[in-house]
Design an enzyme around this catalytic site. Structure first.
Site, mmCIF file in Angstrom:
data_model
loop_
_atom_site.group_PDB
_atom_site.id
_atom_site.type_symbol
_atom_site.label_atom_id
_atom_site.label_comp_id
_atom_site.label_asym_id
_atom_site.label_seq_id
_atom_site.Cartn_x
_atom_site.Cartn_y
_atom_site.Cartn_z
ATOM 1 N N ARG A 1 -7.644 -0.294 1.340
ATOM 2 C CA ARG A 1 -8.224 -1.516 0.777
ATOM 3 C C ARG A 1 -8.726 -1.289 -0.652
ATOM 4 O O ARG A 1 -8.791 -2.216 -1.448
ATOM 5 C CB ARG A 1 -9.347 -2.015 1.698
ATOM 6 C CG ARG A 1 -10.526 -1.089 1.820
ATOM 7 C CD ARG A 1 -11.334 -1.301 3.081
ATOM 8 N NE ARG A 1 -10.635 -0.793 4.248
ATOM 9 C CZ ARG A 1 -11.099 -0.881 5.501
ATOM 10 N NH1 ARG A 1 -12.261 -1.474 5.736
ATOM 11 N NH2 ARG A 1 -10.415 -0.385 6.501
ATOM 12 N N GLU B 1 -9.326 3.925 2.484
ATOM 13 C CA GLU B 1 -8.875 3.940 1.088
ATOM 14 C C GLU B 1 -7.818 2.892 0.769
ATOM 15 O O GLU B 1 -7.671 2.491 -0.387
ATOM 16 C CB GLU B 1 -8.337 5.336 0.729
ATOM 17 C CG GLU B 1 -6.889 5.609 1.097
ATOM 18 C CD GLU B 1 -6.590 5.485 2.591
ATOM 19 O OE1 GLU B 1 -5.480 5.037 2.927
ATOM 20 O OE2 GLU B 1 -7.457 5.834 3.412
ATOM 21 N N ASP C 1 1.609 6.540 5.653
ATOM 22 C CA ASP C 1 0.611 5.596 5.135
ATOM 23 C C ASP C 1 1.111 4.844 3.904
ATOM 24 O O ASP C 1 0.360 4.069 3.318
ATOM 25 C CB ASP C 1 -0.695 6.331 4.818
ATOM 26 C CG ASP C 1 -1.916 5.462 5.046
ATOM 27 O OD1 ASP C 1 -1.778 4.429 5.725
ATOM 28 O OD2 ASP C 1 -2.998 5.805 4.553
ATOM 29 N N LYS D 1 0.863 -1.192 0.000
ATOM 30 C CA LYS D 1 0.000 0.000 0.000
ATOM 31 C C LYS D 1 0.893 1.234 0.000
ATOM 32 O O LYS D 1 1.708 1.426 0.914
ATOM 33 C CB LYS D 1 -0.906 -0.004 1.235
ATOM 34 C CG LYS D 1 -1.717 1.282 1.418
ATOM 35 C CD LYS D 1 -2.441 1.286 2.760
ATOM 36 C CE LYS D 1 -3.057 2.649 3.045
ATOM 37 N NZ LYS D 1 -3.687 2.722 4.379
ATOM 38 N N LYS E 1 -9.718 13.501 8.009
ATOM 39 C CA LYS E 1 -9.167 13.162 9.323
ATOM 40 C C LYS E 1 -9.096 14.415 10.198
ATOM 41 O O LYS E 1 -9.054 15.541 9.687
ATOM 42 C CB LYS E 1 -7.747 12.595 9.171
ATOM 43 C CG LYS E 1 -7.661 11.235 8.516
ATOM 44 C CD LYS E 1 -6.199 10.803 8.392
ATOM 45 C CE LYS E 1 -6.087 9.432 7.755
ATOM 46 N NZ LYS E 1 -6.571 8.362 8.649
ATOM 47 N N ASP F 1 -2.318 10.649 3.300
ATOM 48 C CA ASP F 1 -3.726 10.299 3.493
ATOM 49 C C ASP F 1 -4.422 11.353 4.337
ATOM 50 O O ASP F 1 -4.302 11.362 5.568
ATOM 51 C CB ASP F 1 -3.836 8.923 4.160
ATOM 52 C CG ASP F 1 -5.289 8.513 4.368
ATOM 53 O OD1 ASP F 1 -6.159 9.068 3.666
ATOM 54 O OD2 ASP F 1 -5.550 7.653 5.220
#
Length: 494
Positions: A353, A351, A290, A267, A279, A272
């Site tokens: 996944r 996001e 991330d 990933k 967030k 993010d």
């Protein structure tokens, strides 16, 4: 960054050797003998005097520096604790103490008299591997955006004198150093700020790796190509940013052409924000981490290429930014994945996944021996396991056991979590085949169950490294799980 050159040689009499620092491991309460006794005599009894005075007690990891003698400028005593209690945990404490002591010295080279530790050849190989990995990774310094970075470690050469053959010892040292280098690559990429480490930057790093190693073939898929492949899930994440997404593919061909490859999928969310499901502002800077899964894939590929492992490895990084804008995916939107499954995006901050599921579908074309995805996927995993263990999910028991064993051997440990249909039911949607979240309970498990829906064609494992990939005190990347992955691939290579 300091690069330590490791080598091995036989030393009959350390008192006649030449080095800026002779490192002497000593056990608590044990009489001096062998190299230690010869060194003590040559140095006029300085070692035994330090022990008798209580200046050095031999506690595990304890360091004490003495003025050297002859061609030895210094003698560094490192405690090993009680001999009967010297296990792998004590060995790791010894390595930590060795680094701490050497880091405070201005010695550019050192001679480590590892033969003073009574171990079998197999244990000595493990010890040398661990020492080289530990010293290399501890020497890491972040320097990219700092005008006055922390000073580097002075040591750049370590000669090890043990009981193994020179060839066997140097093989173990080289393997450990390669893993350490891989850890440092992962740490560096993850530590870079989001305006430096973009998907485009990661693609450039892959091309550099490909140019450096003829066994590595690199392909970069842009958004146009992803659109042609039907990667609507991945592209839904990058819809709100100006930074173009990249699907980065690195193929290492170290085995036979007919050998099935082991596939790593990382990933790579380089920043993010949460997207429309924004967030909280506090600590949002930490979301540069991330892409820790992608960083670990780059680090593992670095180690694999340096070791020239005789197997085939395919590394795929799904790199994108998750940002809010007028073009961004909205909660409630439905997107279509490369596998043809439709997904209701209930939370745009789930996001990882969404990019991984398309990457996991893409790798089916390699007919893999096994696929492992690595992701800073869920805060729920941090709540469940903290920072000590990586969350491990797998659709095959044998693969899970192999990864757990690799984690134990490398002390980069994982803990197996459930992957039950009971949790998959939480992902039901009235408007799509799947929802991208499964409610407040079991968040790490439902995320893994979501990914499992795209991995039916092969043996698969998911490593949730949200808690283990980086540390908040002091802030910085850990380079995990490079050690685990590298050990797993070494085991597969035999």
């Amino acid at each position: 960054m300091t690069t330590i050159k490791f080598s091995a040689r036989k030393v009959e009499d350390a008192s006649k050797a030449s080095s800026a620092c002779a490192v002497l491991p000593l056990f608590k309460g044990e009489a001096l003998k062998g190299q230690a006794k010869a060194l003590d005599k040559a140095c006029g009894g300085a070692i035994s005097a330090s022990i008798e005075l209580g200046d050095f007690k031999g506690k595990t990891g304890e360091g004490h520096t003495l003025l050297g003698c002859g061609k030895l400028k210094r003698v560094l005593l490192i405690g090993c604790g009680e001999k009967k209690s010297f296990d792998r945990a004590a060995a790791r404490d010894f390595a930590k103490g060795l680094y701490t002591a050497l880091n405070h010295l201005d010695a550019k080279d050192a001679l480590l008299l590892i033969g003073e530790i009574p171990v079998t050849d197999a244990d000595e190989a493990w010890l040398l591997d661990m020492l080289a990995r530990d010293l290399t990774s501890r020497a890491y310094r972040y320097t990219e955006t700092v005008s006055k970075p922390r000073p580097p470690m002075a040591l750049n050469k370590l000669v090890v004198a043990g009981t193994m053959s020179k060839a066997a010892a140097e093989k173990a040292l080289a393997t450990g150093a390669a893993t350490g280098e891989g850890i440092n690559v992962a740490r560096h990429l993850a530590d870079l700020p989001g305006n430096y480490c973009t998907p485009t930057h990661l693609a450039a790093q892959a091309r550099m790796l490909g140019r450096s190693h003829k066994q590595v073939k690199v392909q970069i898929l842009d958004e146009k190509k992803m659109r042609e492949l039907g990667m609507g899930s991945l592209l839904s994440v990058t819809a709100g940013t100006d930074e173009p997404a990249k699907l980065i593919v690195m193929e290492y061909n170290g085995g036979k052409k007919s050998d099935k490859p082991y596939v790593l999928v990382g990933k790579g969310i380089t920043f993010d924000s949460g997207g429309i499901s924004l967030k909280p502002g506090a600590k949002m800077d930490e979301m540069k981490y991330d892409m820790g899964g992608a960083a670990s894939v780059f680090g593992t590929m670095t180690a694999v290429t340096q070791m020239n492992l005789p197997l085939n490895v395919v590394a795929v990084v799904a790199a994108a930014e998750n940002m809010p804008s007028g073009r961004a995916t909205k909660p409630g939107d439905v997107v279509t994945s490369m596998a043809g499954k439709t997904i209701e995006v209930l939370n745009t901050d789930a996001e990882g996944r969404l990019v991984l599921c398309d990457a996991l579908t893409y790798v089916e074309r390699y007919k893999p021996a096994a696929v492992i995805d690595i992701a800073t996927l869920t805060g729920a995993c941090v709540i469940a396991l903290g920072a000590h263990a990586t969350g491990l999910y797998a659709n095959q028991d044998e693969l899970a056991e192999q990864l757990l064993a690799a984690g134990t051997e490398s002390h980069d440990r994982a803990w197996r979590m459930p992957l039950w249909d009971d949790y998959t039911r939480q992902l039901k949607s009235n408007f799509a085949d799947l929802a991208n979240i499964g409610g407040p309970g079991g968040g790490s498990v439902t995320a893994a169950c979501f990914l499992s829906e795209f991995t039916k064609a092969y043996d698969w494992a998911h490593l949730d490294i949200a808690g283990s990939a980086w540390s908040g005190a002091p802030k910085g990347a850990t380079g995990r799980p490079v050690s685990l992955l590298t050990r797993y691939l070494q085991d597969r290579a035999g």
